[in-house]
Design a protein around this motif. Structure first.
Motif, PDB file in Angstrom:
ATOM      1  N   ALA A 179       5.502  13.039  15.796  1.00 38.12           N
ATOM      2  CA  ALA A 179       6.451  12.613  14.771  1.00 38.12           C
ATOM      3  C   ALA A 179       6.486  11.101  14.592  1.00 38.12           C
ATOM      4  CB  ALA A 179       7.842  13.118  15.119  1.00 38.12           C
ATOM      5  N   LEU A 180       5.773  10.360  15.440  1.00 31.69           N
ATOM      6  CA  LEU A 180       5.775   8.909  15.309  1.00 31.69           C
ATOM      7  C   LEU A 180       5.237   8.513  13.939  1.00 31.69           C
ATOM      8  CD1 LEU A 180       4.438   7.644  18.769  1.00 31.69           C
ATOM      9  CD2 LEU A 180       6.737   7.326  17.833  1.00 31.69           C
ATOM     10  N   PRO A 181       5.864   7.548  13.284  1.00 33.49           N
ATOM     11  CA  PRO A 181       5.344   7.108  11.992  1.00 33.49           C
ATOM     12  C   PRO A 181       4.038   6.344  12.153  1.00 33.49           C
ATOM     13  CG  PRO A 181       7.116   5.666  12.699  1.00 33.49           C
ATOM     14  CD  PRO A 181       7.068   6.800  13.692  1.00 33.49           C
ATOM     15  N   THR A 182       3.233   6.366  11.128  1.00 32.74           N
ATOM     16  CA  THR A 182       2.014   5.557  11.067  1.00 32.74           C
ATOM     17  C   THR A 182       2.150   4.687   9.830  1.00 32.74           C
ATOM     18  OG1 THR A 182       0.955   7.426   9.925  1.00 32.74           O
ATOM     19  CG2 THR A 182       0.524   7.185  12.281  1.00 32.74           C
ATOM     20  N   ILE A 183       2.322   3.399  10.054  1.00 32.99           N
ATOM     21  CA  ILE A 183       2.755   2.503   8.980  1.00 32.99           C
ATOM     22  C   ILE A 183       1.689   1.457   8.658  1.00 32.99           C
ATOM     23  CG2 ILE A 183       4.550   0.895   8.235  1.00 32.99           C
ATOM     24  CD1 ILE A 183       6.386   2.250  10.344  1.00 32.99           C
ATOM     25  N   ASP A 184       1.323   1.399   7.406  1.00 35.95           N
ATOM     26  CA  ASP A 184       0.426   0.375   6.878  1.00 35.95           C
ATOM     27  C   ASP A 184       1.313  -0.770   6.373  1.00 35.95           C
ATOM     28  OD1 ASP A 184      -1.274  -1.237   5.411  1.00 35.95           O
ATOM     29  OD2 ASP A 184      -1.835   0.327   3.962  1.00 35.95           O
ATOM     30  N   THR A 185       1.240  -1.923   7.016  1.00 37.95           N
ATOM     31  CA  THR A 185       2.184  -3.004   6.707  1.00 37.95           C
ATOM     32  C   THR A 185       1.678  -4.019   5.687  1.00 37.95           C
ATOM     33  OG1 THR A 185       1.423  -4.463   8.505  1.00 37.95           O
ATOM     34  CG2 THR A 185       3.134  -2.833   9.042  1.00 37.95           C
ATOM     35  N   HIS A 186       0.512  -3.765   5.078  1.00 37.90           N
ATOM     36  CA  HIS A 186       0.017  -4.797   4.162  1.00 37.90           C
ATOM     37  C   HIS A 186      -0.889  -4.179   3.096  1.00 37.90           C
ATOM     38  CE1 HIS A 186      -0.644  -9.237   3.595  1.00 37.90           C
ATOM     39  NE2 HIS A 186      -1.580  -8.746   2.810  1.00 37.90           N
ATOM     40  N   GLY A 215       4.163   2.867   4.019  1.00 38.47           N
ATOM     41  CA  GLY A 215       3.421   1.665   3.660  1.00 38.47           C
ATOM     42  C   GLY A 215       4.347   0.543   3.258  1.00 38.47           C
ATOM     43  N   VAL A 216       3.797  -0.672   3.254  1.00 38.11           N
ATOM     44  CA  VAL A 216       4.532  -1.867   2.840  1.00 38.11           C
ATOM     45  C   VAL A 216       3.739  -2.547   1.728  1.00 38.11           C
ATOM     46  CG1 VAL A 216       5.479  -4.084   3.538  1.00 38.11           C
ATOM     47  CG2 VAL A 216       5.497  -2.158   5.153  1.00 38.11           C
ATOM     48  N   LEU A 217       4.399  -2.742   0.595  1.00 37.23           N
ATOM     49  CA  LEU A 217       3.786  -3.420  -0.543  1.00 37.23           C
ATOM     50  C   LEU A 217       4.137  -4.898  -0.497  1.00 37.23           C
ATOM     51  CD1 LEU A 217       4.603  -0.858  -3.381  1.00 37.23           C
ATOM     52  CD2 LEU A 217       2.536  -1.000  -1.957  1.00 37.23           C
ATOM     53  N   VAL A 218       3.111  -5.724  -0.500  1.00 40.12           N
ATOM     54  CA  VAL A 218       3.287  -7.174  -0.471  1.00 40.12           C
ATOM     55  C   VAL A 218       3.007  -7.721  -1.863  1.00 40.12           C
ATOM     56  CG1 VAL A 218       2.488  -9.335   0.569  1.00 40.12           C
ATOM     57  CG2 VAL A 218       2.600  -7.239   1.956  1.00 40.12           C
ATOM     58  N   GLN A 219       3.946  -8.491  -2.397  1.00 43.84           N
ATOM     59  CA  GLN A 219       3.788  -9.059  -3.734  1.00 43.84           C
ATOM     60  C   GLN A 219       2.512  -9.903  -3.800  1.00 43.84           C
ATOM     61  OE1 GLN A 219       5.019  -8.641  -6.585  1.00 43.84           O
ATOM     62  NE2 GLN A 219       5.334 -10.505  -7.751  1.00 43.84           N
ATOM     63  N   PRO A 220       1.586  -9.589  -4.729  1.00 43.58           N
ATOM     64  CA  PRO A 220       0.367 -10.399  -4.862  1.00 43.58           C
ATOM     65  C   PRO A 220       0.701 -11.803  -5.351  1.00 43.58           C
ATOM     66  CG  PRO A 220       0.162  -8.267  -5.985  1.00 43.58           C
ATOM     67  CD  PRO A 220       1.606  -8.453  -5.659  1.00 43.58           C
ATOM     68  N   LEU A 245       0.890   1.322  15.346  1.00 37.09           N
ATOM     69  CA  LEU A 245       1.127   1.916  14.029  1.00 37.09           C
ATOM     70  C   LEU A 245       2.595   2.245  13.805  1.00 37.09           C
ATOM     71  CD1 LEU A 245      -1.984   4.267  13.754  1.00 37.09           C
ATOM     72  CD2 LEU A 245      -1.507   2.250  12.350  1.00 37.09           C
ATOM     73  N   ALA A 246       3.335   2.487  14.889  1.00 34.39           N
ATOM     74  CA  ALA A 246       4.751   2.840  14.766  1.00 34.39           C
ATOM     75  C   ALA A 246       5.684   1.650  14.910  1.00 34.39           C
ATOM     76  CB  ALA A 246       5.129   3.889  15.807  1.00 34.39           C
ATOM     77  N   SER A 247       5.210   0.566  15.531  1.00 35.00           N
ATOM     78  CA  SER A 247       6.107  -0.553  15.852  1.00 35.00           C
ATOM     79  C   SER A 247       6.763  -1.212  14.645  1.00 35.00           C
ATOM     80  CB  SER A 247       5.356  -1.615  16.669  1.00 35.00           C
ATOM     81  OG  SER A 247       4.315  -2.216  15.916  1.00 35.00           O
ATOM     82  N   PRO A 248       6.186  -1.116  13.419  1.00 27.43           N
ATOM     83  CA  PRO A 248       6.879  -1.738  12.275  1.00 27.43           C
ATOM     84  C   PRO A 248       8.176  -1.044  11.869  1.00 27.43           C
ATOM     85  CG  PRO A 248       4.532  -1.374  11.817  1.00 27.43           C
ATOM     86  CD  PRO A 248       4.837  -0.634  13.062  1.00 27.43           C
ATOM     87  N   ARG A 249       8.463   0.134  12.405  1.00 25.59           N
ATOM     88  CA  ARG A 249       9.605   0.911  11.924  1.00 25.59           C
ATOM     89  C   ARG A 249      10.907   0.110  11.908  1.00 25.59           C
ATOM     90  NH1 ARG A 249      10.485   6.715  14.516  1.00 25.59           N
ATOM     91  NH2 ARG A 249      10.263   5.429  16.391  1.00 25.59           N
ATOM     92  N   LEU A 307      11.317  -3.190  12.169  1.00 27.64           N
ATOM     93  CA  LEU A 307      11.122  -4.448  11.448  1.00 27.64           C
ATOM     94  C   LEU A 307      11.289  -4.259   9.946  1.00 27.64           C
ATOM     95  CD1 LEU A 307      10.247  -7.481  11.549  1.00 27.64           C
ATOM     96  CD2 LEU A 307       7.888  -6.659  11.335  1.00 27.64           C
ATOM     97  N   PHE A 308      10.781  -3.144   9.442  1.00 30.94           N
ATOM     98  CA  PHE A 308      10.850  -2.869   8.008  1.00 30.94           C
ATOM     99  C   PHE A 308      11.961  -1.890   7.657  1.00 30.94           C
ATOM    100  CE2 PHE A 308       6.568  -4.486   8.621  1.00 30.94           C
ATOM    101  CZ  PHE A 308       6.443  -5.351   7.551  1.00 30.94           C
ATOM    102  N   ARG A 309      12.743  -1.514   8.666  1.00 30.14           N
ATOM    103  CA  ARG A 309      13.913  -0.657   8.458  1.00 30.14           C
ATOM    104  C   ARG A 309      13.575   0.700   7.863  1.00 30.14           C
ATOM    105  NH1 ARG A 309      17.952  -4.773   5.472  1.00 30.14           N
ATOM    106  NH2 ARG A 309      16.152  -4.886   4.109  1.00 30.14           N
ATOM    107  N   PHE A 310      12.520   1.323   8.399  1.00 34.31           N
ATOM    108  CA  PHE A 310      12.193   2.686   7.994  1.00 34.31           C
ATOM    109  C   PHE A 310      13.124   3.654   8.707  1.00 34.31           C
ATOM    110  CE2 PHE A 310       7.977   0.872   6.850  1.00 34.31           C
ATOM    111  CZ  PHE A 310       7.910   1.349   5.553  1.00 34.31           C
TER     112      PHE A 310
END
Length: 297
Positions: A33-40, A79-84, A288-292, A294-297
């Motif tokens: 159940a751990l999230p897998t997060i793409d941060t960029h 995922g995390v969307l970064v403003q271009p 992969l889960a540690s951003p949870r 930080l990004f408030r998932f």
């Protein structure tokens, strides 16, 4: 299975086995159940208004729908969307994408230092978790100025992060200033040391020391942005970053759609490189889960 000769009855022993099996199954479900997060990652299309003074603008579309396909194909939950940078401070497409995904995505915005507090609040409610300073080719900001102090106070009040893309030598100067404001800092792409020096770059060595603050995170993303030998550099840099920061302060990002490197990079290639970089499955799962939080998932 042999029963113990003394100490436990058959019923007690059976209950113990059942309890162990249940605990094992619970652990397995928890790990699964751990999230897998793409941060960029970045999303855009050619109909959007481009920022004046941009250094670059792509001649293709990278819409939200295509990014979500990449997440699904590669087993990523969030995922995390970064403003271009080429869209400047107009975050409207970013915000629209966040609202359309029901909390699956978070955003990192680019804002003007004098942005009203009310607009920061609107971004926060849309799912934005921080601001980005893409300072490549740009003058360093005067963080001691009144406008920057005001913005950083607003960022801190929101519980946001400041994400920075800049060479390691300048990060060694900028990051302590942000930490003095009580700001959480995220460094892009292995902190971008001098490609000729790699891990021996004095700036990179200074960045390693920032790990002791426990308020700085580093993205192990886009090794190709660290020169032609970027993957070899990443393999040497990762153990140093892990030792300095801990795997719970390292983040993975796809950097999709790999602007200016589209000819040689794909989402799958970058995700597979992570398996090569972090061989241990539990350690990789933690990154992969540690951003949870930080990004408030």
């Amino acid at each position: 299975m042999t029963l113990p000769r003394r100490g436990l009855t058959r019923r007690q022993f059976g209950a113990g086995v059942a309890s162990f099996a249940m605990a094992t199954a619970t652990t397995a479900r928890s790990e699964a159940a751990l999230p897998t997060i793409d941060t960029h990652a970045h999303v855009f299309h050619r109909g959007l208004k481009l920022a004046p003074g941009r250094r670059y603008a792509p001649d293709y579309d990278a819409p939200l729908s295509l990014y979500l396909e990449q997440l699904d194909r590669n087993g990523m939950t969030n995922g995390v969307l970064v403003q271009p940078s080429f869209l400047g401070t107009d975050n409207s497409y970013l915000v629209d994408c966040l609202k359309r995904t029901g909390g699956r995505l978070r955003g990192i915005a680019v804002v003007d230092p004098v942005i009203p507090a009310g607009e920061l609040g609107e971004l926060d409610r849309a799912g934005v978790a921080g601001i980005r300073l893409n300072l490549v080719g740009q003058p360093l900001p005067d963080l001691a100025s009144s406008e920057w102090k005001g913005l950083l106070a607003g960022v801190k009040a929101m519980g946001w992060q400041v994400e920075i893309q800049r060479n390691a030598a300048d990060l060694a100067v900028l990051v302590p200033q942000l930490l003095d404001h009580g700001i959480t800092v995220v460094l892009d792409h292995y902190a971008l040391p001098d490609p000729k020096l790699g891990v021996t770059d004095p700036g990179f060595q200074s960045v390693l020391k920032l790990g002791a603050s426990r308020n700085v995170w580093v993205k192990v993303s886009a090794p190709y942005r660290n020169g032609p030998a970027g993957e070899n550099f990443a393999k040497g840099a990762y153990p140093l970053l892990r030792s300095a920061y801990g795997s719970d302060r390292l983040l993975w990002g796809s950097d999709w759609p790999h602007t200016q490197f589209e000819a040689t990079q794909t989402y799958a290639k970058n995700r597979q490189f992570l398996d090569t970089l972090i061989v241990d499955k539990s350690e990789r799962a933690q990154v992969l889960a540690s951003p949870r939080p930080l990004f408030r998932f």
